[in-house]
Design a protein around this motif. Structure first.
Motif, short mmCIF file in Angstrom:
data_model
loop_
_atom_site.label_atom_id
_atom_site.label_comp_id
_atom_site.label_asym_id
_atom_site.label_seq_id
_atom_site.Cartn_x
_atom_site.Cartn_y
_atom_site.Cartn_z
N GLU A 1 -81.31 -31.64 -25.06
CA GLU A 1 -82.17 -31.76 -23.89
C GLU A 1 -82.40 -30.42 -23.20
O GLU A 1 -83.37 -30.26 -22.46
N ARG A 2 -81.52 -29.45 -23.41
CA ARG A 2 -81.65 -28.16 -22.72
C ARG A 2 -82.58 -27.21 -23.47
O ARG A 2 -82.88 -26.13 -22.96
N ALA A 3 -83.03 -27.57 -24.66
CA ALA A 3 -83.91 -26.69 -25.44
C ALA A 3 -85.31 -26.66 -24.83
O ALA A 3 -85.78 -27.66 -24.26
N SER A 4 -85.94 -25.53 -24.91
CA SER A 4 -87.32 -25.37 -24.43
C SER A 4 -88.27 -25.42 -25.62
O SER A 4 -87.92 -25.07 -26.75
N ALA A 5 -89.49 -25.87 -25.34
CA ALA A 5 -90.52 -25.96 -26.39
C ALA A 5 -91.83 -25.43 -25.85
O ALA A 5 -92.09 -25.45 -24.64
N ALA B 1 -94.08 -36.57 -31.61
CA ALA B 1 -92.99 -36.72 -32.58
C ALA B 1 -92.25 -35.41 -32.77
O ALA B 1 -91.01 -35.39 -32.91
N ALA B 2 -92.99 -34.31 -32.79
CA ALA B 2 -92.34 -33.00 -32.92
C ALA B 2 -91.45 -32.72 -31.72
O ALA B 2 -90.33 -32.19 -31.87
N ARG C 1 -93.29 -24.96 -30.94
CA ARG C 1 -92.13 -24.11 -31.21
C ARG C 1 -91.00 -24.46 -30.25
O ARG C 1 -91.24 -24.95 -29.14
N ASP C 2 -89.78 -24.18 -30.68
CA ASP C 2 -88.64 -24.41 -29.81
C ASP C 2 -87.64 -23.27 -29.98
O ASP C 2 -87.76 -22.46 -30.90
N ASP C 3 -86.68 -23.21 -29.07
CA ASP C 3 -85.65 -22.17 -29.13
C ASP C 3 -84.30 -22.74 -29.51
O ASP C 3 -83.25 -22.24 -29.11
N GLY D 1 -80.78 -20.38 -36.26
CA GLY D 1 -80.40 -19.61 -35.08
C GLY D 1 -81.58 -19.07 -34.29
O GLY D 1 -81.39 -18.51 -33.21
N GLN D 2 -82.82 -19.24 -34.80
CA GLN D 2 -83.99 -18.69 -34.12
C GLN D 2 -85.05 -19.74 -33.84
O GLN D 2 -86.22 -19.43 -33.67
N GLY D 3 -84.69 -21.00 -33.84
CA GLY D 3 -85.63 -22.04 -33.50
C GLY D 3 -86.47 -22.46 -34.69
O GLY D 3 -86.28 -22.02 -35.83
N ALA D 4 -87.43 -23.35 -34.43
CA ALA D 4 -88.30 -23.90 -35.47
C ALA D 4 -89.72 -23.97 -34.94
O ALA D 4 -89.96 -23.92 -33.74
N GLU D 5 -90.66 -24.08 -35.86
CA GLU D 5 -92.08 -24.17 -35.50
C GLU D 5 -92.79 -25.07 -36.49
O GLU D 5 -92.50 -25.04 -37.70
#
Length: 452
Positions: free
Chosen positions: A351-355, A340-341, A371-373, A415-419
């Motif tokens: 779709e281009r985000a990395s995790a 889900a995360a 985490r993601d960017d 601007g710095q992603g989420a976790e």
């Protein structure tokens, strides 16, 4: 005796290797010897002025024997035990109080030194070096109280000595706490540096051999087409997984899906959702059975095996080498929450985000962080979404962890992603305790639990 003193001062009784605090222990040994010599000299000069000189000589003899016999006990933190500290301070306090019995009241009122004189400060400093500034301050207070009792009043002179001893012991204790913290930080930094160098060495070796071969197979397979194209696609996935391994640390291999030839590595998250039949969560269904290769015994599953299919070109997975065993239901629920995360990452970050998925084992619980960017989200956004009736986070992630007796915490800077950090106890509600195979937590240098 002289050779023994030299040996203790030289070796210090410390463990091999660098020790920031070891010079303080050696200094304490020297201080105790000098303080003993001073106490013996003072009493030898003035013993005739005491009302009971024989009692004073008896105490000086005990003090001398104790100091010389316990040199090695103040040579290191390991040898300086709590029972020794109590006995050492008791000897100093008894000497201070005994002075009021053996000396005359006129000499006491005139401010004459106690029987142990400055030797008592050595006991206080031992407390400070062993336990920090709180221990040192407490020991100095006891010495100060005994000095007031021996003098029968609080005078300017003994108040000055009490404050000086308190400040000195607290300062030494605080300094030793900082030294130990610095030593631990340096040790961690050296471990990280050693691991980074080894990883770089492995990356160079693999890049010069395996990765080049896999890249060539992928390129030639796409050129030939047909069955060779499928082989090239598999080689490309292997290359992606191997690059993740050498750049982000060890990641457990995913179990092969039934229709995939043996040896295939983790597939992209989108393929994993199709193969597991999951819904919007993107992970194993909460009500599904055991995932192939995930069982570690009756009622237990390896969490790594369930998370393996979620890894891919844009999703990196890291965790312990050994299996991370949880109750089967708890493991499936955690995997579904991770799915889900990842769905939230794709939906909100694109779709281009990395995790990055990191699995860590602690004594009583398992921690999984995602985490993601992406762009992140402002403070209060999750509460607002829940108020609007969007219950993806509230139910798919927090709800699952809450039902297991765990928790899920979200962190983000725009601007710095989420976790998201998910914690689940080894004995989940309604489940059995897992079997621990992990060691210390593998936190990264920034302390957040995964690498960018």
């Amino acid at each position: 005796m002289a050779s023994r003193i030299v040996r203790v001062l030289g070796a210090g009784g410390g463990s091999p290797g660098m020790s920031i605090e070891q010079p303080l222990w050696r200094a304490l040994i020297a201080f105790r010897l000098l303080a003993l010599a001073y106490a013996v000299f003072r009493y030898a000069v003035a013993y005739e002025e005491y009302e009971h000189p024989a009692g004073g000589w008896a105490y000086i003899a005990v003090l001398t024997a104790w100091t010389l016999a316990t040199l090695d006990r103040v040579a290191s933190s390991e040898r300086c035990t709590r029972p020794f500290l109590v006995a050492d301070l008791s000897l100093a306090l008894s000497g201070i109080l005994l002075t009021s019995v053996l000396d005359s009241q006129d000499r006491i009122a005139a401010g004459q030194a106690t029987l142990p004189t400055i030797w008592a400060a050595g006991s206080v400093l031992a407390y400070a070096i062993k336990g920090g500034w709180r221990w040192g301050a407490a020991a100095s207070v006891l010495v100060g109280v005994c000095n007031v009792v021996e003098r029968g009043d609080v005078t300017e002179r003994n108040l000055h000595n009490i404050i000086l001893l308190f400040v000195a012991s607290a300062a030494v204790g605080y300094m030793i706490e900082l030294a130990r913290a610095s030593e631990r930080t340096l040790a961690r930094a050296l471990q990280i540096e050693a691991a980074t160098r080894e990883r770089e060495r492995l990356a160079r070796d693999i890049h010069d051999s395996v990765l080049q071969v896999l890249a060539m197979v992928q390129r030639r397979g796409n050129e030939i087409g047909g069955e060779a194209a499928e082989l090239g696609r598999m080689a490309g996935e292997q290359e992606t997984a191997l690059r993740t391994l050498v750049t982000a640390g060890p990641a457990p291999a995913a179990p092969a899906a039934p229709a995939v030839p043996p040896g295939r590595t983790p597939v992209p998250a989108s393929s994993a959702r199709r193969s597991t039949g999951g819904g919007s969560t993107g992970g194993p269904s909460a009500g599904s059975g055991s995932t192939g290769g995930g069982d570690a015994g009756d009622g237990e599953q390896d969490l790594r095996a369930l998370l393996g299919p979620l890894a891919g070109a844009k999703v990196s997975l890291s965790g312990p080498v050994a299996p991370v065993l949880l109750d089967a239901h708890a493991a499936r629920e955690v995997a579904a929450a991770v799915g889900a995360a990842l769905d939230n990452v794709r939906r909100h970050a694109g779709e281009r985000a990395s995790a990055w998925i990191l699995v860590e084992e602690e004594t009583d619980e398992v921690l999984v962080s995602v985490r993601d960017d992406g762009p992140g989200f402002p403070e209060g956004r999750l509460a607002a979404a829940e108020a609007e009736g969007r219950l993806g986070v509230a139910q798919s992630i927090r709800g699952r962890l809450r039902d297991l007796g765990g928790s899920a915490e979200f962190f983000s800077v725009p601007g710095q992603g989420a976790e998201v950090e998910m914690r689940v106890p080894r004995r989940a509600r309604g489940g059995r305790p897992g079997t621990g195979h992990g060691g210390p937590r593998g936190r990264t240098p920034d302390g957040r639990g995964a690498t960018r």
